[in-house]
Design a protein around this motif. Structure first.
Motif, PDB file in Angstrom:
ATOM      1  N   UNK A  16       0.856  -1.178   0.000  1.00 49.78           N
ATOM      2  CA  UNK A  16       0.000   0.000   0.000  1.00 49.78           C
ATOM      3  C   UNK A  16       0.894   1.230   0.000  1.00 49.78           C
ATOM      4  N   UNK A  17       0.610   2.147  -0.939  1.00 47.90           N
ATOM      5  CA  UNK A  17       1.406   3.357  -1.043  1.00 47.90           C
ATOM      6  C   UNK A  17       0.713   4.539  -0.384  1.00 47.90           C
ATOM      7  N   UNK A  18       0.684   5.651  -1.083  1.00 47.61           N
ATOM      8  CA  UNK A  18       0.072   6.864  -0.551  1.00 47.61           C
ATOM      9  C   UNK A  18      -1.436   6.709  -0.466  1.00 47.61           C
ATOM     10  N   UNK A  19      -1.989   7.382   0.511  1.00 51.94           N
ATOM     11  CA  UNK A  19      -3.435   7.317   0.754  1.00 51.94           C
ATOM     12  C   UNK A  19      -4.002   8.718   0.598  1.00 51.94           C
ATOM     13  N   UNK A  20      -5.188   8.787  -0.064  1.00 48.97           N
ATOM     14  CA  UNK A  20      -5.856  10.062  -0.307  1.00 48.97           C
ATOM     15  C   UNK A  20      -7.273   9.956   0.228  1.00 48.97           C
ATOM     16  N   UNK A  21      -7.724  11.020   0.833  1.00 53.14           N
ATOM     17  CA  UNK A  21      -9.059  11.020   1.425  1.00 53.14           C
ATOM     18  C   UNK A  21      -9.606  12.436   1.387  1.00 53.14           C
ATOM     19  N   UNK A  22     -10.879  12.580   1.601  1.00 56.82           N
ATOM     20  CA  UNK A  22     -11.459  13.922   1.673  1.00 56.82           C
ATOM     21  C   UNK A  22     -10.842  14.702   2.818  1.00 56.82           C
ATOM     22  N   UNK A  23     -10.647  16.001   2.649  1.00 58.31           N
ATOM     23  CA  UNK A  23      -9.973  16.778   3.702  1.00 58.31           C
ATOM     24  C   UNK A  23     -10.768  16.849   5.000  1.00 58.31           C
ATOM     25  N   UNK A  24     -12.086  16.683   4.932  1.00 52.21           N
ATOM     26  CA  UNK A  24     -12.902  16.775   6.137  1.00 52.21           C
ATOM     27  C   UNK A  24     -13.105  15.435   6.823  1.00 52.21           C
ATOM     28  N   UNK A  25     -12.429  14.400   6.337  1.00 47.72           N
ATOM     29  CA  UNK A  25     -12.549  13.085   6.979  1.00 47.72           C
ATOM     30  C   UNK A  25     -11.698  13.085   8.245  1.00 47.72           C
ATOM     31  N   UNK A  26     -12.300  12.867   9.433  1.00 50.94           N
ATOM     32  CA  UNK A  26     -11.520  12.884  10.682  1.00 50.94           C
ATOM     33  C   UNK A  26     -10.401  11.847  10.669  1.00 50.94           C
ATOM     34  N   UNK A  27      -9.301  12.189  11.302  1.00 49.93           N
ATOM     35  CA  UNK A  27      -8.146  11.305  11.339  1.00 49.93           C
ATOM     36  C   UNK A  27      -8.479   9.982  12.006  1.00 49.93           C
ATOM     37  N   UNK A  28      -9.316  10.018  13.052  1.00 49.27           N
ATOM     38  CA  UNK A  28      -9.662   8.769  13.748  1.00 49.27           C
ATOM     39  C   UNK A  28     -10.430   7.823  12.848  1.00 49.27           C
ATOM     40  N   UNK A  29     -11.269   8.360  11.950  1.00 42.80           N
ATOM     41  CA  UNK A  29     -12.022   7.510  11.016  1.00 42.80           C
ATOM     42  C   UNK A  29     -11.101   7.018   9.904  1.00 42.80           C
ATOM     43  N   UNK A  30     -10.219   7.886   9.428  1.00 48.65           N
ATOM     44  CA  UNK A  30      -9.285   7.462   8.395  1.00 48.65           C
ATOM     45  C   UNK A  30      -8.395   6.336   8.893  1.00 48.65           C
TER      46      UNK A  30
END
Length: 1655
Positions: A163-177
């Motif tokens: 698994x390389x880099x991970x991308x997510x919505x900016x408003x996704x809380x870190x604990x959920x990510x």
């Protein structure tokens, strides 16, 4: 079932398996089973497709299988995911807490090795109940809250199983990510084509950790099983955050035998290889975190995480345009959300933080008015977390509301614990605006400096504090800020190899400016702040103040140079090699002050040097001239050699070698030399230990050390920390205190003494001590406070107390304050501990281990006193009648919470231990004190209500909370409730009863069945203990109520005993007697004590011994058991002959006839029988003499209850002492005051002989029921000092006999004593202890039925008999009466010159025959302005006798004495004086009197306690002159050095005497010799050229016109110069400072004869 499906080789076999399972499921008729059957058919169909595709690949054979995991391009992989976390004890039947996450997963390819992770149907469930009986319950509200966040897509890169880099919505809380990362972590698979078993450091959610792979391939099933395991304790880059222990030091060696924290993760992955890549069919992950504060083999608490992933379907992916914006969110590595360490220990949902703070403040104030409530510390913790979550504006608003109100003190207490830069800024602003007092500012800052998070922002705020006016003007605040700044640097730079220079610059500048300005106070402050910082970059600044390394050191006081060395201690933790090089250099330089060298030695050993460095230091000690330094180093070596601390194991081995090397030379040094004591203990089962260190530095040879320091270090959880350290330094204080004893009037007149001093041109005076007292305190290795009192301050303090005419003296202020009522309400609140360790789990949820503790203390103090207003002196205050009435109500509460489990902003689950301690001791007393009448009386009113003095409770819970339903919080005790009766009350049932229970053996008898689950044993009922000690005499009772229920029934180990419920409380309850109005304690001493007696003493008689049948047996050895304690000697090698030991022991001083008496023909048995025959009559006579009347009592203690009916109730203690007559005696009587009571206790003690002491206890009716007598004798056994203790009894309570029989043999066994059955006297115990060496004793104890013995028992501290004062050795037990005198004279040292021998102040014996008529300086005051000089010479015409001359400068007096035929002739200022049996006082300073054919001169004002002279013996005793004298008698500092006038050590006795010879000036003088520098007298070849050599030390030669009559050959050092180099008389004298080129023997003239001619 799925395994069987996968094992089918053909489609027909697959169909048969499906039909078999389907029929079985449908026959059960269950809905769930039918659904499973339907899923089974779908799975079978999918497997059929795969089977066809596999067959196609097999038939074609043109495509190779790819074993690296990948996702099929263009296809969507659908998985079913389940993650579970459970926390608790591993055994079943106990409560656990846990979390479960169920969801569906979709992995959609986006192209270019990029995929999309989409979670569907997410459900969150909670577990809180008995495992495995109870079920998970759904958290509906939390699921609804988090479902929108969880279902947001996450994009990730994936290539070759990584698994390389991970991308997510900016408003996704870190604990959920992080939950998404936990799922992706399953797909992190590192395959190696050529290996089936390999290990590597693999990146994952936990960091980069050691991972082991095992690859197993099933070619028939076309499946590949990958098993990987991770050691989460072995990571190159471990993801972890830890706070609260910055001052602790890791102890890896402590964890070698077991770890407190251990974590592992294992995964089993089933892959199906295809041409495009392996497809993950199924994954099972199991991760275990275990923790215990003790040894892991004794059980641990665990947190177990499981992940199950199952491939459901692979279908064509429908890729729609993404409407979501993605940003880079890092890699698979777990990312902590900012402020995770500030999360509350308990979830809080706060719609309005300000209102919550205000409400908490009101609660704290209202419930703690008089005393601290037991729940206050928990509320205080809540306030801290509320302030952490509040913005700075809210805190400011709350402050404005309560500014000037009592509520604000809680804010001041809590702000340091908030730990943010904003909190520090808030404090700075309040100080600038003068909104807090100096006391409040100091209290807040001293805590804030150690609890504020150290970062660049907070360090910048502290630097701003330096320039605040309030800090600059207050020495206390300035000290706190600078010391705290150093501590913050230490914390900030802990993990960095180098610390930025700009951070250290303020401390370096402070020290540099102080050196330039010669500001000693700032030097000390700068050094201590730099020492707190502990950075190697500061070494350059420190060495400037070290002797031999810096130019400024020579002119600095010793105290500052020692502080510079001590500043290296924290630096040694980072750079031990540099510190070793500096300290060993300072230690090896013998020119340095002994205290400085001892400090360097202590720091050197703190660096844990290697063995070779230790041996270098030890070898140098063999040539050491300072006994203080040698004793200090040797005692430290010996203490460390016995250490059991694992981290000191290597150092201990090296010190053991060094101690053995130095032992023969230094083992007999006494306690008047510097010592280091380092007891320690480490218990491996508890994985904990403690290390104490006590340092006593003595520079003057006095029994009172000048430096005392003590440190306590704790070891636990794999770390060590210096818990507390205190130090006290007293230099020159004794001189200041003794100046008031006898003041000297007038200025010193140095004319007479200066003439003597001028005869020693190279003489040096000792530096005068500057009075200085200092103290410091360290917590966790950081200095938090220090105080110094310098010369002026000390004098002012003494004068303010003793001043008579000073109207504004401290004493006057104290009296005025006592005359006013005093009301104080001090309080303090503190976050005492906050340790948090957070690591990720495989689910992506953080696992936290934490400890929070808070303490709140409060006291209400109301004091009213009645003190006469006319008091103006200290003596008047001591003689006044003072009455006090005090009401004191101190209370303290402590709350601690330890957590192990999941802690997120939305859910908490795990184990929590809560512990509470509460104590309140109300005191209401009135006292009357009269020192003049020697009376103290204390009265108190008995309490009419129950008071809980102390309360303690701890309990462990399984906790579940979620933010959306806080009202449904579950707090379940880990031990389930049970009605199980105690095991002691259960009945045994025979096996016949089991036949009625078919389930009992079903698990065993069922053939092929699985082993049944471990039986869930119910917890027993809690143990309850209630007891009361009734004090009916005083009208109250003390009760203890305790309750305990722990998990020890599961496993007997410390952890399981800790887990459960433990509660205890101590209560004081009023008794049933309501007629008691006052409790009175009265103490009366002195001759008037008998007037206070309530019940007079009656005359006593000693009744004859009861007839007891005592079986006398001869010395017959009975076979018995022997238990060794590691000592190699056995009963065969060390034979115990009871009778022989009795004969060999001799009481009193060593007898010269012992060996001769033992060598006679009389048998030991006959002598023993003779002694036994007279033993009874002698013992009876001794006991009768014990109870003889010795006069009226001098001590009365009355403890009684005053009743309303006037009856007496309580106890009376009377004591009488007789010290006259040379035989001290003591009587102590305790009687009951109640009418009709005959109970009485008598204690009688006496010292009938110098080396014999006796004591007898009697109690019962008139002291006649029970009796125990004891006799101790000091003497010798086989030429070794020994003591014999004999205990006899006639009748004692049975409980004492039973207890002794049970306890004594057990203790002896534990201590390693050997034993032998022997019929000793039935009512007697005899103990014989012999000191065979300063550190070892031999012990024999004869019990009625047993003899126990131990040879070579090692003492914890050495006992040096030779160091004991001669008066103590001579008078034995009677020296107890000499204790006051010994205390007064402990600083007195004597020097004696008699015949041809001189015994110095330091007990150094010098043998020298005076060969001439010169005066010799026997001793003198070696200060820059000496008060006296004592000269000694050979008496005229009497070669065997001496004459003395005493010169005194204050006042100017010269006293001469010499022997004549008629006695001693005395001259005072050249005037003959006759004493005529009367004292002569000279100018109110010197007293002269006759004694024993000699004279005694006393001058206490100039520290001459006594000077005795009789023509043959000269004996001078000085007081308070340690390290202040010089001359032949030595420096009086305990060192046996022979120091010459130039403060260099003489090579031999002849050189010493010649150096202190007062030279003559002309041949007509009595002294015909002088000391001069001489030429060698011949030309030698030196360095290749012709040279003349000149002595660098003076040689004794005859005066002009004199010739030697007696010479002595001496080796002298020379310096050589070329022949053509001009040298005159002045140049020869200057050569004394030149280096030594050679040594040569020359003649020294001892005596001369002269032929004087007129000038």
């Amino acid at each position: 079932m799925r395994t069987k499906l996968a094992s089918a080789h053909t489609e027909a076999e697959l169909q048969d398996i499906v039909n078999t399972f389907t029929k079985a499921y449908e026959s059960m008729g269950l809905t769930r089973v039918k659904r499973q059957a339907s899923e089974l058919k779908m799975a079978a169909a999918e497997l059929c497709k795969e089977q066809r595709r596999d067959n196609l690949f097999f038939i074609q054979g043109s495509q190779k299988l790819n074993y690296e995991h990948s996702f099929t391009e263009g296809m969507m992989h659908v998985y079913r995911y389940e993650g579970i976390i459970l926390t608790g004890l591993p055994e079943s039947g106990l409560n656990r807490a846990g979390v479960k996450i169920n969801c569906g997963l979709g992995i959609i390819p986006l192209g270019h090795s990029t995929y999309l992770l989409k979670i569907t149907d997410a459900r969150i469930l909670e577990y809180n109940g008995i495992w495995p009986r109870d079920s998970f319950t759904s958290a509906h509200k939390l699921t609804q809250k988090l479902a929108p966040e969880l279902t947001k897509p996450v994009k990730f890169e994936y290539n070759n199983g990584r698994v390389g880099n991970i991308y997510a919505p900016p408003n996704l809380p870190e604990d959920v990510l992080n939950i998404h990362k936990g799922i992706l972590n399953i797909f992190q698979i590192t395959m190696k084509k050529s290996q089936n078993f390999y290990e590597l450091q693999e990146a994952g959610i936990e960091g980069v950790c050691l991972t082991n792979y095992i690859i197993q391939e099933n070619k028939k099933a076309h499946r590949m099983t990958v098993t990987k395991s991770k050691d989460l304790n072995n990571c190159q880059e471990k993801v972890m955050t830890f706070t609260g222990a910055a001052y602790a030091k890791l102890c890896p060696i402590c964890q070698q035998r077991g770890k407190n924290i251990r974590a592992t993760a294992s995964s089993t992955l089933v892959l199906k290889p295809t041409a495009s890549g392996a497809i993950l069919q199924e994954a099972k992950v199991r991760e275990v975190h275990q923790f215990t504060p003790f040894h892991e083999l004794d059980g641990t608490a665990i947190m177990e995480a499981r992940q199950n992933l199952m491939l459901v379907n692979i279908k064509a992916a429908i890729i729609l345009p993404l409407q979501v914006q993605f940003v880079g969110r890092g890699t698979l590595r777990y990312h902590f959300e900012e402020g995770i360490l500030r999360r509350p220990v308990q979830l809080m949902k706060l719609p309005n933080v300000e209102n919550a703070i205000l409400e908490t403040l009101k609660n704290l104030e209202q419930h703690n008015l008089e005393k601290v409530h037991s729940d206050t510390p928990a509320k205080f913790l809540k306030l801290i977390h509320l302030l952490r979550s509040a913005p700075e504006e809210t805190i400011a608003a709350v402050w404005e509301i309560y500014n000037g109100h009592q509520f604000r003190r809680w804010i001041i207490f809590a702000l340091p614990a908030v730990g943010t830069t904003g909190a520090l800024k808030f404090l700075k602003t309040r100080i600038q605006r003068v909104e807090v007092t100096m006391g409040e500012a100091a209290q807040a800052l001293v805590v804030a400096m150690h609890q504020i998070t150290a970062n660049l922002q907070s360090l910048s705020v502290v630097r701003e504090l330096f320039s605040i006016v309030q800090v600059q003007q207050s020495s206390i605040l300035r000290q706190i800020v600078y010391l705290g700044y150093g501590s913050m640097i230490f914390r900030y730079c802990t993990e960095q190899s180098t610390c930025p220079d700009n951070i250290l610059k303020p401390l370096h500048d402070l020290l540099a400016d102080a050196i330039v300005q010669t500001n000693e106070e700032d030097m000390v402050l700068g050094l201590k702040a730099i020492g707190n910082a502990g950075q190697p970059a500061s070494i350059k600044s420190i060495v400037k103040l070290l002797p031999g390394l810096g130019r400024a050191a020579a002119s600095l006081p010793l105290k500052i140079r020692v502080d510079a060395i001590m500043a290296l201690r924290n630096i040694a933790k980072k750079d031990p090699e540099k510190v070793q090089a500096i300290t060993i250099q300072l230690f090896m330089n013998q020119k340095n002050h002994p205290e400085l060298r001892m400090s360097a030695c202590a720091i050197f050993l703190c660096t844990k040097p290697p063995v070779n460095s230790l041996l270098v230091l030890a070898s140098s000690l063999l040539k050491e001239t300072s006994l203080q330094v040698a004793s200090f180093a040797y005692s430290q070596f010996r203490s460390l050699a016995r250490s059991s601390i694992p981290s000191l194991r290597s150092l201990s081995a090296g010190c053991n070698i060094a101690a053995k090397l130095l032992g023969p030379k230094f083992d007999r040094l006494g306690f008047r030399f510097s010592q280091v004591f380092q007891p320690d203990l480490f218990i491996h089962n508890l994985m904990a230990g403690a290390f104490a260190k006590v340092v006593l530095m003595n520079n003057a040879g006095s029994p009172i050390p000048t430096v005392v320091a003590a440190k306590l270090t704790g070891y636990t959880l794999g770390v060590s920390a210096d818990l507390v350290e205190v130090g006290l330094r007293m230099e020159g204080i004794q001189e200041v205190m003794t100046k008031s004893r006898a003041s000297v009037r007038g200025a010193p007149d140095m004319k007479q003494i200066q003439r003597i001093l001028n005869k020693f041109p190279d003489g040096k005076s000792l530096p005068e001590k500057t009075p200085l007292a200092s103290a410091y305190m360290k917590l966790f290795g950081q200095e938090i406070a220090f105080v110094e009192f310098r010369k002026d301050e000390i004098y002012k303090a003494i004068q303010s107390v003793t001043g008579v005419h000073d109207k504004h003296s401290t004493l006057r202020k104290l009296v005025n304050r006592l005359q006013k009522p005093l009301e104080l309400r001090p309080s303090a609140s503190l976050l005492t501990a906050e340790l948090r360790r957070v690591v990720p789990t495989c689910l992506g949820l953080p696992m936290e281990l934490s400890l929070h503790s808070a303490a709140v203390a409060k006291a209400t103090l109301n004091v009213e006193s009645n003190v006469p207003s006319s008091i103006s002196t200290l003596s008047q205050l001591l003689n006044a009648n003072i009455q006090l009435k005090a009401q004191i109500n101190p209370s303290v509460a402590v709350y601690s919470r330890a957590i192990m489990g999941i802690n997120t902003p939305f859910i908490q689950s795990g184990l929590e231990l809560e512990a509470k301690i509460h104590s309140a001791v109300p005191i209401d007393v009135s006292a009357r004190i009269n020192v003049k009448e020697r009376n103290l009386k204390i009265e108190s009113t008995p309490s009419q209500q129950e008071n809980r003095i102390i309360f303690f409770k701890s309990e462990v819970f399984a906790v579940s909370r979620n933010i959306e339903n806080l009202s449904a919080e579950k707090l379940t005790p880990i031990l389930p409730e049970t009605k199980e009766i105690s095991i002691t009350n259960q009945k045994f049932k025979s096996s016949g009863y089991s036949q009625t229970n078919p389930l009992l053996y079903s698990g065993i008898e069922a053939v092929g069945a699985e082993c049944p689950r471990e039986a869930q044993r119910p917890a027993p009922k809690p143990s309850v203990y209630n007891t009361c000690m009734k004090m009916t005499t005083f009208g109250f009772e003390v009760c203890l109520d305790a309750k305990m229920a722990n998990a020890a029934y599961v496993r007997h180990s410390p952890l399981y005993k800790l887990i459960g419920v433990h509660a205890a409380k101590v209560l004081i309850r009023p008794g049933k007697d309501t007629e008691i109005e006052k409790l009175v304690l009265e103490l009366q001493t002195g001759p008037e004590a008998s007037s206070t007696m309530i019940r007079p003493l009656e005359k006593e008689e000693l009744l004859p011994e009861r007839a007891l049948s005592r079986k006398r047996t001869n010395s017959t050895n009975h076979p018995g058991s022997s238990s060794n304690s590691g000592h190699t000697s056995s009963a065969a090698t060390w034979r115990i002959n009871q009778e022989l030991l009795e004969v060999m022991f001799r009481s009193g001083q060593r007898s010269e006839h012992t060996s001769r008496r033992l060598s006679t023909g009389t048998k030991p048995n006959s002598r023993l029988r003779h002694r036994q025959s007279s033993s009874s009559s002698r013992q009876s006579s001794e006991q009768r003499s014990l109870i003889e009347d010795i006069g009226d009592p001098t001590l009365i203690i009355l403890a009684r209850a005053r009743r309303t009916d006037g009856k007496q109730q309580g106890y009376q203690v009377t004591g009488s002492v007789q010290s006259s007559g040379g035989n001290p005696k003591m009587h102590l009587r305790i009687v009951e005051l109640a009418e009709g009571s005959m109970w009485k206790m008598c204690v009688d003690a006496a010292i009938p002989k110098a080396h014999t002491a006796m004591i007898m206890y009697r109690w019962g009716e008139n002291c006649q029921r029970y009796k125990i007598s004891s006799k101790a004798s000091m003497g010798y056994l086989a030429n070794h000092p020994a003591m014999k203790i004999k205990i006899d009894w006639s009748l004692i309570p049975d409980v004492m006999v039973t207890t002794a029989r049970m306890v004594v043999p057990g203790i002896a066994f534990l201590l390693g004593f050997s034993s032998r059955l022997k019929a000793n006297p039935s009512h007697q115990v005899t103990a014989l202890v012999s000191l065979t060496s300063p550190r070892f004793i031999d012990t024999v104890v004869k019990l009625p039925r047993l003899t126990i013995y131990y040879q070579g028992f090692e003492l914890p501290l050495p006992v040096h008999v030779h160091a004991i004062a001669p008066v103590v050795q001579a008078r034995g037990f009677k020296s107890i009466a000499e204790i006051p005198k010994l205390l007064l004279t402990m600083n007195q040292r004597g020097c004696t010159a008699e015949n041809e021998r001189v015994v110095t102040f330091d007990s150094n014996e010098l043998n020298y025959k005076i060969p001439n008529d010169c005066h010799y300086v026997l001793t003198k005051d070696c200060s820059p302005t000496p008060k006296f000089v004592l000269l000694m010479r050979r008496a005229n015409n009497q070669q065997t006798k001496k004459a003395i001359k005493l010169l005194i400068s204050v006042p100017n007096v010269v006293i001469e004495a010499y022997p004549t035929m008629d006695g001693i002739k005395l001259l005072v200022d050249n005037v003959e004086t006759t004493l005529s049996n009367q004292e002569k006082v000279v100018q109110d300073v010197v007293t002269i009197r006759e004694q024993d054919n000699g004279i005694i001169i006393e001058a206490p004002s100039i520290n001459i306690a006594q000077l005795f002279f009789d023509g043959v013996r000269v004996q001078i005793v000085l007081d308070q002159m340690m390290s202040k004298t010089c001359g032949i008698c030595g420096l009086n500092n305990g060192e046996k050095k022979m120091m010459m006038p130039n403060q260099e050590e003489a090579k031999d006795v002849e050189g010493l005497f010649q150096s202190w010879t007062c030279p003559g000036q002309s041949c007509k003088d009595d002294c015909k010799v002088r000391r001069e520098f001489v030429e060698l007298g011949k030309i030698i070849d030196f360095d290749g050229q012709q040279s003349k050599c000149y002595s660098v030390e003076p040689v004794q030669r005859c005066l002009a016109q004199c010739s030697p009559t007696e010479t002595l050959s001496r080796h002298v050092d020379f310096h050589c110069l070329p022949v053509n180099h001009p040298v005159d008389a002045t140049a020869i004298f200057s050569l004394r400072k030149k280096p030594v080129d050679m040594s040569h023997s020359v003649d020294s003239h001892s005596d001369c004869s002269c032929h004087c001619t007129a000038a």
